[in-house]
Design an enzyme around this catalytic site. Structure first.
Site, PDB file in Angstrom:
ATOM      1  N   ASP B  12       0.479  -1.083  -0.135  1.00 50.78           N
ATOM      2  CA  ASP B  12      -0.123  -0.435   0.043  1.00 50.78           C
ATOM      3  C   ASP B  12       0.725   1.328   0.492  1.00 50.78           C
ATOM      4  OD1 ASP B  12      -2.765  -1.688   0.529  1.00 50.78           O
ATOM      5  OD2 ASP B  12      -1.469  -1.954   1.835  1.00 50.78           O
ATOM      6  N   ASP B 131     -14.663  -4.370  -3.265  1.00 48.85           N
ATOM      7  CA  ASP B 131     -14.335  -4.604  -1.252  1.00 48.85           C
ATOM      8  C   ASP B 131     -15.366  -4.188  -0.676  1.00 48.85           C
ATOM      9  OD1 ASP B 131     -11.807  -3.213  -2.231  1.00 48.85           O
ATOM     10  OD2 ASP B 131     -11.968  -1.149  -1.808  1.00 48.85           O
TER      11      ASP B 131
END
Lengths: 215, 257
Positions: B12, B131
């Site tokens: 990330d 998600d």
């Protein structure tokens, strides 16, 4: 300086192929090009490709790459096809309702089938994506230093069924037996991505870069 | 069957640095993305995912340069996600050396973008990132909904139906993140992972919640995932990729060792 030409016909990730070749090449310049003259003057030629076969073949024909491929293969210099560049060397493909290819190998590109089942009858995912074992046959120079059953990285929904068993130098099982590496004289072609297959892939590319096209 | 299940360390990346994860309040610096990617490559990771979580567009150039640098030295598949909104964005990342791109929010707002991208670049490089959060109550049959904006906005879209639709539109792979689990270290949401893996014909990557190696194994054995993604357990040296592979292989999972 000797050169390795990576044929650019607008399809796919040429960066990976050329970077991997640069990583292993000794005193060879890697050139990504669609210029027939540059390709003609290269000592080694690579035909990569990703995406759908119809679009790839359309671009190959539109740019005259079909002629360039035939000429360079006929000249006897070492030639490597990768992934869709491998499939493009077969006679035809079932993808996109049927596409004629370059017929440099006696082989057909088939759909994996829906459903595709393993030996236990479990449904397999398509595309065939990930690291699978390649069984080597014969003693081709590109396998030098690579153990039998080494895993290479694959991503494809269509597979090659070779017409001439003598040309098969690598097989993989994924629901069925797939011919994943073929060789004939100065041409070698692979379904998997050596440029994405870590040590084994780099070794294969190094073997190709050092190969004189003789078996 | 010989196809190996994959371990995918996830980077990330915020403002050019690897951070602990999207949903962590306390963001810890985990290093330079190029160095981190090289380390995982050397450890034998099967792929690497680079998730650009930088909010601003001006940092996009930094991402492109980093992807170029990683792709020049790391010869395993590289997926780049975050901020992919147009075919131009995809072209740019593929040219920089990405093998696949992850499309997330843009797919929710414009599903046809997935179709267009798959037709243009091939399904093999289109990963749709989903998600989701569980919206069913305790005791009810499982139901999960797609959330956007880092898990803050519900969309009313059923996650399993959405996954099936995305594969029909040409997604070649699904990256499934449980927002309930992300950052918790309590393990994947195995129920939604298995529901989506069984409902779709393409490979599914389980993501969100890995805290130990059994979680990775469970993602495959119970969640039926084709690949498992984790970040912090690898970033801070709790476990190495070879340890994870050996652990999974010992439970009978086919791995590239």
């Amino acid at each position: 300086m000797k050169t390795i030409a990576v044929i650019d016909y607008g399809m796919g990730n040429l960066h990976s192929v050329s970077k991997a070749l640069e990583h292993v090449a000794n005193d060879q310049q890697v050139i990504v090009t669609s210029d027939p003259e540059v390709i003609r003057n290269a000592e080694h030629v690579v035909l990569p490709g990703v995406g759908a076969i119809r679009d790839c073949m359309a671009e190959i024909r539109r740019l005259g790459v079909d002629k360039v491929v035939r000429e360079n293969i006929a000249s006897g210099k070492p030639f490597l096809g990768i992934c869709v560049g491998y499939q493009a060397l077969m006679q035809d493909s079932e993808e996109n309702d049927g596409v004629d290819c370059l017929a440099q190998f006696d082989g057909h590109v088939r759909f994996f089938g829906d459903p595709l089942l393993d030996e236990q009858g479990e449904k397999l995912k398509v595309p065939h994506m990930g690291w699978n074992k390649v069984r080597q046959s014969g003693n081709h120079p590109i396998w030098q230093g690579i153990e039998d059953d080494t895993r290479f990285y694959f991503v494809h929904s269509y597979y090659v069924e070779a017409g001439n068993p003598a040309q098969v130098i690598g097989e993989t099982t994924y629901g069925k037996t797939c011919h994943v590496a073929l060789a004939h004289d100065n041409v070698v072609a692979v379904q998997f991505h050596p440029e994405k297959s870590h040590h084994a892939g780099l070794q294969l590319l190094k073997n190709f870069a050092g190969w004189n096209g003789q078996v | 069957m010989a196809l190996a299940k994959r371990i995918i360390p996830c980077l990330d990346v915020d403002k050019g640095r690897v951070v602990k994860g999207v949903n962590f309040v306390d963001i810890r610096d985990a290093g330079n993305p190029v160095e981190v990617a090289k380390r995982y490559n050397e450890q034998g990771a099967d792929e690497i995912t680079f998730l650009d979580i930088t909010a601003s567009n001006e940092d996009r150039d930094t991402t492109v340069h980093m992807v170029e640098e990683i792709a020049s030295e790391v010869f395993i598949p590289l997926t780049v996600g975050g901020g992919i909104r147009s075919c131009d964005d995809i072209r740019r990342m593929l040219n920089a050396g990405a093998d696949k791109v992850g499309i997330n929010t843009a797919a929710v707002f414009n599903p046809d973008f997935v179709r267009e991208a798959a037709e243009r670049f091939g399904s093999q490089c289109i990963v749709v990132a989903i998600d989701c959060k569980r919206v069913s109550a305790e005791g009810e049959p499982g139901r999960w909904e797609i959330f956007t904006h880092g898990g803050r906005k519900p969309t009313g879209i059923d996650a399993v139906e959405w996954a099936v639709k995305m594969t029909e539109y040409g997604a070649g792979e699904i990256l499934l993140t449980s927002m309930d689990r992300d950052g918790t270290k309590n393990g994947f949401d195995l129920e939604v992972t298995s529901a989506i893996s069984n409902a779709t014909p393409v490979p599914v990557i389980a993501s969100g919640g890995v805290g130990n190696l059994q979680h990775l194994a469970d993602g495959v054995l119970k969640g039926h995932a084709d690949a498992v993604l984790a970040a912090s357990i690898f970033h801070f040296g709790e476990y190495t990729v070879p340890e994870a592979k050996a652990y999974m292989a010992a439970q009978g999972i086919e791995m590239r060792l």
